[in-house]
Write an enzyme that holds these catalytic residues in place. Sequence first.
Site, short mmCIF file in Angstrom:
data_model
loop_
_atom_site.label_atom_id
_atom_site.label_comp_id
_atom_site.label_asym_id
_atom_site.label_seq_id
_atom_site.Cartn_x
_atom_site.Cartn_y
_atom_site.Cartn_z
N SER A 1 0.84 -1.29 -0.02
CA SER A 1 -0.07 0.12 -0.14
C SER A 1 0.73 1.29 -0.14
O SER A 1 0.43 2.29 -0.18
CB SER A 1 -0.97 -0.02 1.14
N TYR B 1 -3.94 -2.59 -10.26
CA TYR B 1 -4.05 -2.33 -8.68
C TYR B 1 -3.15 -3.13 -8.34
O TYR B 1 -1.96 -2.87 -7.49
CB TYR B 1 -5.37 -2.17 -8.29
N TYR C 1 -4.71 3.64 8.10
CA TYR C 1 -5.86 3.07 8.44
C TYR C 1 -6.49 3.22 9.50
O TYR C 1 -6.65 4.46 9.87
CB TYR C 1 -5.85 1.61 7.86
N VAL D 1 1.29 -3.75 3.70
CA VAL D 1 1.14 -5.18 4.35
C VAL D 1 2.36 -6.02 3.92
O VAL D 1 2.39 -7.04 4.48
CB VAL D 1 -0.10 -6.09 4.06
N1 GLN Z 1 -2.54 -5.34 -2.07
C1 GLN Z 1 -3.05 -5.32 -0.67
C2 GLN Z 1 -4.38 -5.45 -0.47
O1 GLN Z 1 -4.92 -4.92 -1.34
C3 GLN Z 1 -2.50 -3.73 0.16
C4 GLN Z 1 -2.96 -3.73 1.36
C5 GLN Z 1 -1.96 -3.08 2.33
O2 GLN Z 1 -0.98 -2.85 2.03
N2 GLN Z 1 -2.59 -2.32 3.39
O3 GLN Z 1 -4.83 -5.96 0.26
#
Ligand code: GLN
Length: 288
Positions: free
Chosen positions: A47, A172, A224, A242
């Site tokens: 992300s 994405y 978040y 993540v």
């Molecule tokens: N590619 C991950 C997802 O869509 C990104 C989420 C993240 O890094 N918080 O779940």
Amino acid sequence: MENQGQLAQYIPELAKIDPDKLGIAFLSNENETFGVGDWQTRFSIQSISKVLSLSLAYNLLGENIWERVGVEPSGNAFNSLVQLETDNGIPRNPFINGGAMVICDMLVSHLKKPKSDFLEYVREISSCKEVNFSVATAKSEELVGFRNKALCNFIKSYGNIKNDPDEVLDFYFHMCSIEMSCLELTKTFRFLAFSNFKTFNGDKVLSLSQAKRLNALMQTCGFYDESGEYSFKVGLPGKSGVGGGIIALHPEKYGIAVWSPKLNQKGNSYKGMKFLELFTTETQLSIF
Ligand code: GLN
């Protein structure tokens, strides 16, 4: 430091990472770099890449982007569907997954070759020509990405995704799969950390006001439903992913990137958060 948390098990490719990796890179406004541990090993920035796609869309489309995505913290998990129905398909901010997909949709509409044009942009602002997608990670996420597919299709039902959802999701997943080291991350984010930054071609990426706004969004929404706690403890604009990475900036002073793959319950690097809290507490170098 305790080694709590879990790898991002829901993406099979990320569940294979050595959980004990730990890297920290620091870049000063004088362009000095310092690092420890695995600071030059590439990992999945996930992300964190949402800031990069947002900056490109902002550069290309200006203030129009805020008609399709909000600027409020969501108070919910990054992959939550709950608010979208009451919000008529306008995601609360560009860092939750739905918001990032709306930004991806804008780029799919405006770039001739979306994936390679985006990669070219990231290579230019990072001054690193070897930065790349991990096709294996993108594929791995696509195979299990039912929630992200639901989010994208749900937003499409409100008309806030203009292109084919499969094309937007493909963009994405590739965007999230970009790999960088902590050192490369600090270099990539110079465009938000230092107002005098110009790319190799002499271009400014964003205006001062745009950079201020993206820093503000990282401060309020970058972690978040843990954004308040992060701000409270660390006190720097930042963004997590993540893959276990975090980039944090002290505008005009320094950028710092941490990588430790085990995540806390909110999906942010457990040790990364702890380290940054200790760092800004000990050095008293936070923006507040
Ligand atoms: N590619 C991950 C997802 O869509 C990104 C989420 C993240 O890094 N918080 O779940």
